[in-house]
Design a protein around this motif. Sequence first.
Motif, PDB file in Angstrom:
ATOM      1  N   THR A 213      29.300 -28.610 -30.485  1.00  0.00           N
ATOM      2  CA  THR A 213      30.307 -28.680 -30.560  1.00  0.00           C
ATOM      3  C   THR A 213      31.757 -29.314 -29.594  1.00  0.00           C
TER       4      THR A 213
ATOM      5  N   SER B  45      17.870 -22.479 -31.392  1.00  0.00           N
ATOM      6  CA  SER B  45      17.332 -22.677 -33.356  1.00  0.00           C
ATOM      7  C   SER B  45      15.623 -24.229 -33.094  1.00  0.00           C
TER       8      SER B  45
ATOM      9  N   ASN C 273      18.351 -22.881 -25.837  1.00  0.00           N
ATOM     10  CA  ASN C 273      19.243 -22.659 -25.514  1.00  0.00           C
ATOM     11  C   ASN C 273      20.198 -21.530 -24.718  1.00  0.00           C
TER      12      ASN C 273
ATOM     13  N   SER D  43      28.751 -23.213 -22.368  1.00  0.00           N
ATOM     14  CA  SER D  43      27.845 -23.505 -24.044  1.00  0.00           C
ATOM     15  C   SER D  43      29.006 -24.969 -24.840  1.00  0.00           C
TER      16      SER D  43
ATOM     17  N   GLY E  95      23.192 -22.386 -23.247  1.00  0.00           N
ATOM     18  CA  GLY E  95      23.787 -23.232 -23.696  1.00  0.00           C
ATOM     19  C   GLY E  95      24.371 -24.259 -23.828  1.00  0.00           C
TER      20      GLY E  95
ATOM     21  N   ASP F 182      26.170 -25.771 -29.140  1.00  0.00           N
ATOM     22  CA  ASP F 182      27.215 -25.058 -30.031  1.00  0.00           C
ATOM     23  C   ASP F 182      27.735 -24.156 -29.850  1.00  0.00           C
ATOM     24  N   GLY F 183      28.055 -23.837 -28.894  1.00  0.00           N
ATOM     25  CA  GLY F 183      29.077 -22.297 -28.354  1.00  0.00           C
ATOM     26  C   GLY F 183      28.681 -21.496 -27.854  1.00  0.00           C
ATOM     27  N   THR F 184      26.589 -21.338 -28.584  1.00  0.00           N
ATOM     28  CA  THR F 184      26.597 -19.906 -28.306  1.00  0.00           C
ATOM     29  C   THR F 184      25.120 -20.071 -27.183  1.00  0.00           C
ATOM     30  N   THR F 185      24.087 -19.062 -27.045  1.00  0.00           N
ATOM     31  CA  THR F 185      23.077 -18.861 -26.405  1.00  0.00           C
ATOM     32  C   THR F 185      21.668 -17.820 -26.615  1.00  0.00           C
ATOM     33  N   THR F 186      21.769 -18.661 -28.408  1.00  0.00           N
ATOM     34  CA  THR F 186      20.865 -18.749 -28.936  1.00  0.00           C
ATOM     35  C   THR F 186      20.081 -19.267 -28.990  1.00  0.00           C
TER      36      THR F 186
END
Length: 848
Positions: free
Chosen positions: A198, A191, A178, A242, A181, A185-189
Amino acid sequence: MSFLNEILSVRRLSGAPRNSVSRVLTVACVAIFAVVVVGRVSTPVVGAVGDPAITSVTAGGDFGCVVLADSTVKCWGDNSSGQLGHSTLNSTIPLRVSGLTGFSSLSLGYAYACALLTDSTVKCWGKNEYGQLGDGTTTNSSTPVVVTGLTDVVSLSLGPDQACAVISGGTVKCWGSNRFGQLGDGTTTNSSTPVVVTGLTGVASLSPGAYSACALLIDSTVKCWGYNGFGQLGDGTRTNSSAPVVVTGLTGVVSLSPGAYSACALLTDSTVKCWGYNSYGQLGDGTTTDSSAPVVVTGLTGVVSLSGKWVHTCALLSGGTMKCWGSNAGGELGDGSFTQRSTPVLSAGFTNVAAVSVGGRFTCVLLQSGSVQCVGDRRSGKLGDGIREFRPVPAVVPNLRATHMGSGGDHSCALLTDSTVKCWGDNGYGQVGDGTTIKRNVPVAVTGIAGAIGVTAAGSHSCALLSGGTVKCWGYNSFGQLGDGTTTDSSTPVVVTGLTDVTEVAVGEYSSCALLSGGTVKCWGYNPFGQLGDGTKTNSSTPVAVTGLTGVVSLSLGYGHVCTVLSGGTVKCWGYNSSGQLGDGTTTDSSTPIAVAGLTGVISVSSSYSNTCVVVSGGSVKCWGDNRSGQLGDGSVIASTTPVLVPGLANVSSVISASGRTCALLADATAQCWGTKYSGVLGDGSDGGSPTPVAVSFVEAPPVITVPVTTVPVTTAPATTVPVTTTTVSSSTPAVSVSNVIGKSISISKMPSSAVAKTVEIGVSKTKVMVLLVVPKATKPLNQVAKYILQLKPKKGSTITKTITVKSGATVKPTLTGAKKVTYALTVTSVTKGGKKTVWKGPNVTTS
């Protein structure tokens, strides 16, 4: 280096200007384009004899898979991360994925695969660096694992390192990488479990690309999210997002097809529009200019379906023909050339096509007859036809080549691509398996072996792993090492009693172990040190379960001990422990598995005669056991009964332990070795010993392609004594590395084009002289192809000669077989348009 890593070099160019990325991609592909060798067209063959009909074909990064009519899956190609669904080496022929039943569709990423099951859940296998298997971990798996918390899945689609699923009701969940993005899901983490995209509803289908993804909505419009450096989100900008954004001016969409930094859409009028990255002409509009909004593919009508994945796209037309456009460096467009195309060209030789699937520099089609044909780059065996070279015209899957080998004390065996086995050499105990005890100087067929997927040999016996998960062995049996309940030698294969669902076999001098699909281990044969792991020191002529051992991922045998990596990243060992090689803090033998002290996050294990080393997550190395030669690498020569960190090592990709020495291959394709150093075996240009890692010597080395050191699915016991000899020679372009690859001994050296003098190593086993040549990717000139003549010259008698053609960035492993007890000098001659030039001369090696 893999094709995807060339294309996705943005990972190493974070923040770099767009033009610099383009230049890197162009140089990478032009360099490989120049080293193509054209093969011959073969006659179609439908999988293996007796297989059910093929219902679909799918291409991944460097591997491919087919779904059979009996709802099973077979895959072939690269298997460095377990993406073939089997704990084996790369395979040039299709192998069945273990433990996969009851699925409705299959999707492939770069080095992993996922299946949508009939109960609307998902299982994945292969590479898991970013959590793309979705099981809550980042541990690779060669068997399918359940994606956590995912139910009611309608459809599934995979990008290179991220996966997405459409859920009943029209929402989407994604997991894996990610960075930009691309999970939406609005993040760059990253998973390792599914997260909701989103604000996305009414989704009909998905199309993940490299670091981005697109969704086709039920109103026939498209939304995309993630990386947008080339305009691949189609919103008229180059700004990452993202969360999903609408693709500008695109309506009436029927289906989507992703590329690396681009996407294409099939419209209701059977035409196609594409947008994003276009340096290879993959937008099909006659230019190589990127576009942040959709453009029409020139001259393309009557399109039935699309397939794209990296930097080329193919369209199946209504008449059963196919047109492709974009990169053609491996001949993947199928037009008989290696010229990239910015408008669609007809793929020659493809007729009556039922379905098409594009992979990394190769293309596969399912014909209406039910057979499969592939075209393009064969490296890693990805065309599935038993050959590893480029092919710009269709090839199919014959079954007449060797895929794996195993060598014992004085004999060798080879697994052929038709799943039979041939052996040769000493046969005093029947270890050649042809029903006689007559020595064989040429390979002969092993009696009664069919459906083999692996072969191994050690001492004076041999074993074959069969496709149904059973094992057959033949040869010497005084300690019950054939596993048939007797101690009678057999010159023909006998079934190992009570073994099913085997995925890997490791054979020692007088004992063997088998890894089962459920993660347990069984062993049989000689047991004076408890190396069978059943709590006794009694020999057994039938397999016995290793006590209390579950969740095993891989295993490695030393002389009298065995070590296994467990699914949680820990290690357990058992057997002989005189030097502390079990790693439990004692020197007491153990007939049952005991945990190695303080080890977590283990990725791989390698056991030698009396020591063991592991690679742990993060790329460091820990070793334990005998240290008389400094092989633990901790700066001392004192044995350690618990793991010690090898100082100064980072980013290690693999490690190999051999008698008295250890070598590590690093992620940047350099190598470091430590321990006994005789005849320059550590490769740093000197003699003596080093109890800490020393870099394998090179000078001004150009970029090189990583040479993975993979675990053989059916392993042999460590080689006894492997003589390694060296010489100092003059070298000129092209640069080539030579490595000792006998048994478990390996060292890597680099030969830069500017080197004046370097060490060259070769390995000798009986009458076989083996080398590993690794040619770095050419920088100047780009179109570099080298021919070499390898010669073993005796003082008296005949010279043994082998001619090989080495492509820029390629790896070859030539073996020359000499006569017994003869001293040879190795000469390597480069053949170019300017004539012949000796690039290495010497060293002297003596066969036994």
